[in-house]
Each structure stands twice: as structure tokens, then as C-alpha cells.
Scaffold this motif. Sequence first.
Motif, PDB file in Angstrom:
ATOM      1  N   THR A  27       0.830  -1.201   0.000  1.00 25.37           N
ATOM      2  CA  THR A  27       0.000   0.000   0.000  1.00 25.37           C
ATOM      3  C   THR A  27       0.864   1.250   0.000  1.00 25.37           C
ATOM      4  O   THR A  27       1.968   1.269   0.551  1.00 25.37           O
ATOM      5  CB  THR A  27      -0.940   0.041   1.220  1.00 25.37           C
ATOM      6  N   ILE A  28       0.327   2.290  -0.632  1.00 21.94           N
ATOM      7  CA  ILE A  28       0.985   3.598  -0.662  1.00 21.94           C
ATOM      8  C   ILE A  28      -0.062   4.641  -0.282  1.00 21.94           C
ATOM      9  O   ILE A  28      -1.076   4.784  -0.972  1.00 21.94           O
ATOM     10  CB  ILE A  28       1.564   3.919  -2.051  1.00 21.94           C
ATOM     11  N   ASN A  29       0.184   5.331   0.808  1.00 20.20           N
ATOM     12  CA  ASN A  29      -0.761   6.329   1.288  1.00 20.20           C
ATOM     13  C   ASN A  29      -0.039   7.617   1.668  1.00 20.20           C
ATOM     14  O   ASN A  29       1.198   7.678   1.711  1.00 20.20           O
ATOM     15  CB  ASN A  29      -1.536   5.787   2.489  1.00 20.20           C
ATOM     16  N   PHE A  30      -0.832   8.635   1.976  1.00 20.64           N
ATOM     17  CA  PHE A  30      -0.301   9.964   2.260  1.00 20.64           C
ATOM     18  C   PHE A  30      -0.935  10.501   3.539  1.00 20.64           C
ATOM     19  O   PHE A  30      -2.156  10.425   3.706  1.00 20.64           O
ATOM     20  CB  PHE A  30      -0.607  10.915   1.095  1.00 20.64           C
ATOM     21  N   LEU A  31      -0.114  11.035   4.414  1.00 24.40           N
ATOM     22  CA  LEU A  31      -0.597  11.702   5.621  1.00 24.40           C
ATOM     23  C   LEU A  31      -0.367  13.196   5.463  1.00 24.40           C
ATOM     24  O   LEU A  31       0.751  13.644   5.209  1.00 24.40           O
ATOM     25  CB  LEU A  31       0.131  11.184   6.861  1.00 24.40           C
ATOM     26  N   LEU A  32      -1.448  13.959   5.626  1.00 25.92           N
ATOM     27  CA  LEU A  32      -1.408  15.402   5.413  1.00 25.92           C
ATOM     28  C   LEU A  32      -1.608  16.107   6.755  1.00 25.92           C
ATOM     29  O   LEU A  32      -2.744  16.290   7.212  1.00 25.92           O
ATOM     30  CB  LEU A  32      -2.516  15.831   4.442  1.00 25.92           C
ATOM     31  N   PRO A  33      -0.533  16.475   7.429  1.00 29.64           N
ATOM     32  CA  PRO A  33      -0.695  17.122   8.738  1.00 29.64           C
ATOM     33  C   PRO A  33      -1.118  18.573   8.629  1.00 29.64           C
ATOM     34  O   PRO A  33      -0.670  19.319   7.746  1.00 29.64           O
ATOM     35  CB  PRO A  33       0.703  17.005   9.346  1.00 29.64           C
ATOM     36  N   GLY A  34      -1.995  18.964   9.553  1.00 27.48           N
ATOM     37  CA  GLY A  34      -2.309  20.368   9.739  1.00 27.48           C
ATOM     38  C   GLY A  34      -1.365  20.946  10.775  1.00 27.48           C
ATOM     39  O   GLY A  34      -0.157  20.705  10.729  1.00 27.48           O
ATOM     40  N   ALA A  35      -1.899  21.687  11.729  1.00 31.85           N
ATOM     41  CA  ALA A  35      -1.076  22.342  12.749  1.00 31.85           C
ATOM     42  C   ALA A  35      -0.820  21.390  13.917  1.00 31.85           C
ATOM     43  O   ALA A  35      -1.726  21.097  14.704  1.00 31.85           O
ATOM     44  CB  ALA A  35      -1.760  23.603  13.245  1.00 31.85           C
ATOM     45  N   PHE A  36       0.408  20.915  14.020  1.00 33.89           N
ATOM     46  CA  PHE A  36       0.806  20.036  15.117  1.00 33.89           C
ATOM     47  C   PHE A  36       1.811  20.750  16.008  1.00 33.89           C
ATOM     48  O   PHE A  36       2.604  21.580  15.542  1.00 33.89           O
ATOM     49  CB  PHE A  36       1.410  18.738  14.569  1.00 33.89           C
ATOM     50  N   ASP A  37       1.779  20.395  17.273  1.00 33.90           N
ATOM     51  CA  ASP A  37       2.619  21.050  18.272  1.00 33.90           C
ATOM     52  C   ASP A  37       4.054  20.541  18.154  1.00 33.90           C
ATOM     53  O   ASP A  37       4.479  19.637  18.874  1.00 33.90           O
ATOM     54  CB  ASP A  37       2.063  20.771  19.676  1.00 33.90           C
ATOM     55  N   THR A  38       4.784  21.132  17.223  1.00 32.34           N
ATOM     56  CA  THR A  38       6.164  20.740  16.963  1.00 32.34           C
ATOM     57  C   THR A  38       7.071  21.971  17.007  1.00 32.34           C
ATOM     58  O   THR A  38       6.602  23.115  17.025  1.00 32.34           O
ATOM     59  CB  THR A  38       6.290  20.102  15.567  1.00 32.34           C
ATOM     60  N   SER A  98      -5.213  10.042   0.691  1.00 38.79           N
ATOM     61  CA  SER A  98      -4.602  11.197   1.346  1.00 38.79           C
ATOM     62  C   SER A  98      -5.424  11.519   2.593  1.00 38.79           C
ATOM     63  O   SER A  98      -6.547  12.027   2.486  1.00 38.79           O
ATOM     64  CB  SER A  98      -4.582  12.405   0.399  1.00 38.79           C
ATOM     65  N   LEU A  99      -4.868  11.207   3.737  1.00 41.25           N
ATOM     66  CA  LEU A  99      -5.578  11.385   5.003  1.00 41.25           C
ATOM     67  C   LEU A  99      -5.169  12.709   5.642  1.00 41.25           C
ATOM     68  O   LEU A  99      -4.030  12.886   6.078  1.00 41.25           O
ATOM     69  CB  LEU A  99      -5.289  10.224   5.948  1.00 41.25           C
ATOM     70  N   LEU A 100      -6.121  13.638   5.673  1.00 35.65           N
ATOM     71  CA  LEU A 100      -5.882  14.948   6.259  1.00 35.65           C
ATOM     72  C   LEU A 100      -6.119  14.883   7.763  1.00 35.65           C
ATOM     73  O   LEU A 100      -7.180  14.470   8.218  1.00 35.65           O
ATOM     74  CB  LEU A 100      -6.831  15.966   5.617  1.00 35.65           C
ATOM     75  N   ILE A 101      -5.116  15.303   8.532  1.00 30.26           N
ATOM     76  CA  ILE A 101      -5.225  15.276   9.995  1.00 30.26           C
ATOM     77  C   ILE A 101      -5.007  16.704  10.481  1.00 30.26           C
ATOM     78  O   ILE A 101      -3.881  17.160  10.671  1.00 30.26           O
ATOM     79  CB  ILE A 101      -4.176  14.339  10.618  1.00 30.26           C
ATOM     80  N   ASP A 102      -6.123  17.422  10.649  1.00 31.20           N
ATOM     81  CA  ASP A 102      -5.994  18.852  10.939  1.00 31.20           C
ATOM     82  C   ASP A 102      -7.009  19.378  11.939  1.00 31.20           C
ATOM     83  O   ASP A 102      -7.230  20.586  12.041  1.00 31.20           O
ATOM     84  CB  ASP A 102      -6.090  19.648   9.639  1.00 31.20           C
ATOM     85  N   GLY A 103      -7.664  18.479  12.677  1.00 30.14           N
ATOM     86  CA  GLY A 103      -8.636  18.926  13.673  1.00 30.14           C
ATOM     87  C   GLY A 103      -9.865  19.578  13.092  1.00 30.14           C
ATOM     88  O   GLY A 103     -10.572  20.308  13.784  1.00 30.14           O
ATOM     89  N   GLY A 104     -10.120  19.330  11.800  1.00 32.25           N
ATOM     90  CA  GLY A 104     -11.303  19.901  11.171  1.00 32.25           C
ATOM     91  C   GLY A 104     -11.094  21.249  10.524  1.00 32.25           C
ATOM     92  O   GLY A 104     -12.057  21.900  10.098  1.00 32.25           O
ATOM     93  N   ALA A 105      -9.836  21.703  10.409  1.00 27.13           N
ATOM     94  CA  ALA A 105      -9.573  23.044   9.874  1.00 27.13           C
ATOM     95  C   ALA A 105      -9.980  23.191   8.410  1.00 27.13           C
ATOM     96  O   ALA A 105     -10.443  24.254   7.997  1.00 27.13           O
ATOM     97  CB  ALA A 105      -8.090  23.392  10.054  1.00 27.13           C
ATOM     98  N   TYR A 106      -9.796  22.140   7.625  1.00 28.18           N
ATOM     99  CA  TYR A 106     -10.193  22.208   6.216  1.00 28.18           C
ATOM    100  C   TYR A 106     -11.709  22.170   6.115  1.00 28.18           C
ATOM    101  O   TYR A 106     -12.342  21.247   6.635  1.00 28.18           O
ATOM    102  CB  TYR A 106      -9.570  21.022   5.456  1.00 28.18           C
ATOM    103  N   PRO A 107     -12.330  23.148   5.457  1.00 27.59           N
ATOM    104  CA  PRO A 107     -13.789  23.252   5.502  1.00 27.59           C
ATOM    105  C   PRO A 107     -14.538  22.451   4.449  1.00 27.59           C
ATOM    106  O   PRO A 107     -15.764  22.427   4.449  1.00 27.59           O
ATOM    107  CB  PRO A 107     -14.010  24.765   5.266  1.00 27.59           C
ATOM    108  N   GLY A 108     -13.827  21.806   3.534  1.00 28.75           N
ATOM    109  CA  GLY A 108     -14.500  21.114   2.452  1.00 28.75           C
ATOM    110  C   GLY A 108     -15.042  19.751   2.839  1.00 28.75           C
ATOM    111  O   GLY A 108     -14.788  19.234   3.926  1.00 28.75           O
TER     112      GLY A 108
END
Length: 259
Positions: free
Chosen positions: A177-188, A247-257
Amino acid sequence: MDLGIAGRTAVVCASTRGLGRACAEELARAGATVVVNGREQASAEKVAAEIAADTGATTIPVGADVGTAEGRAALLGAVSIVDILVNNNAGPPFRDFREVDHEALLAGVEANMAAPIALVQAVVDGMVERRFGRIVNITSGSVKMPLAGLDLSSGARAGLTGFLAGVARSVAHANVTINFLLPGAFDTDRLRGIQQRTAAQSGRSQAEVADNARSSIPAGRFGSPAEFGATCAFLCSAQAGFITGQSLLIDGGAYPGVL
């Protein structure tokens, strides 16, 4: 949950800090042997030792720049096989698109598109032969929601996503499998550095900048690297074999689409 990857071998690029380190930690916690990578050997050794002490897993430190052919060769040469590949690399610096000259454009594409593709090319056939492989590419939430000033990062990472979309379908039959993780704002450290720069430019305090950013996230907080690492580990698990090309977006719901 037993992720079914104990004894597997994972290469995690740029894994001495931030989200890359979190992925390495969770894969080690699941029982995988993990190649820990940073540009400096001393840093890679320190983090690898810390992860090993915390998880009991075997870790292999490799100081190398994944953006170079020599660095990639060092990473892949540290182990006999690669069952899991986590592609990760720092993005181009924040700048107005008018300031991106030809040299900077090529450097951004090389680091965030060409380098991960080269690693996939190097490992995917072995994964197909062994009938197991997990490839996770850490890109950015800006792939779905582009931000001015991150145009080069968004473009290169979107290019990587498009390039590997067809590849993912071509190897799925072999439990690869080939997948993508799309981070939003993380505490880094990277997020805090951006906030410091914004604060200095705007005359506000860093706390004000952070509060303003946090208020725009429906979850009301920044992401934890540990939860990002756990998501990565699941995508690398035996149970995730029916998830590919996503493409899994992990952003706490910031993306509104909705898509």
C-alpha cells in the motif's frame, strides 16, 4: 491492538524530531525494527537510543541527508530488506512565490518529490516479491488547502501525490500500500518557529499568535505528534491492507470542504 508488524523492518526518514520521530516511536512500539534518520549521526544515535530504551525495539541510527543519492543509499544500506517506508523531509522555507527562483524551485521539487519517489522505486519491487509493503508519505495539509508562501511546498507535495497515485494501484494486488498523511497544525518545533517569526513580524506576542491559530481549528487545539505517529503506525499495520492511494488529512477539522 496488535498491528501485526512485529519483526518487520521500517525506514523512517527525517525521524529525529517532530512528526517523523513520532512515527518512528510508534512503529518501534509495535515491534518493528526501525531505522532512525537525521542529517547528523550523533543526533540519529541519540534519538535511536531513546526510542530503543522506551520501547525495547531494535533501532538503527543513520546520519544522512535523504535529499541526496548518497544519503538514500546509506539509509537503504543499513538493512537487508525494507518492509515499511515512511517518506518525510523538511519543506521549503516560507517565501513569496515571486522570490522562488529556478534554483530554489528545483531544490524544492528534489527534496519533496524526487527524493521520496527514488526511495519508493528502490524498495517497492522487493515488497511486491515478499507480498507485504507499507509506504506512507508525509506531505502537508497545504496539498488540499494551499497557503500563500508555501506554494513550492504545496506544488512539490501535490506532484508526489499525483505521481504515486497510479503506482499505488499497480502494486495493491501484492499487499503493498501507498498512502499519504497530510498534517495540519501540530505542536512541533517547526510550528513554534513559524509562530515566533509571525510574532516578530506582526509585533504581537507568540502566545497571541498561537491563540489566534488555535481558535481557527474546530478541535480547539494543535495536534499531538503522538496521535500523528499512531495514525502512521496503523496505516503500516497488517490490518490496513485495503487502504491505498489515500490522502488522510489530519488537521482537527480546519479544512472546511467535504472532499
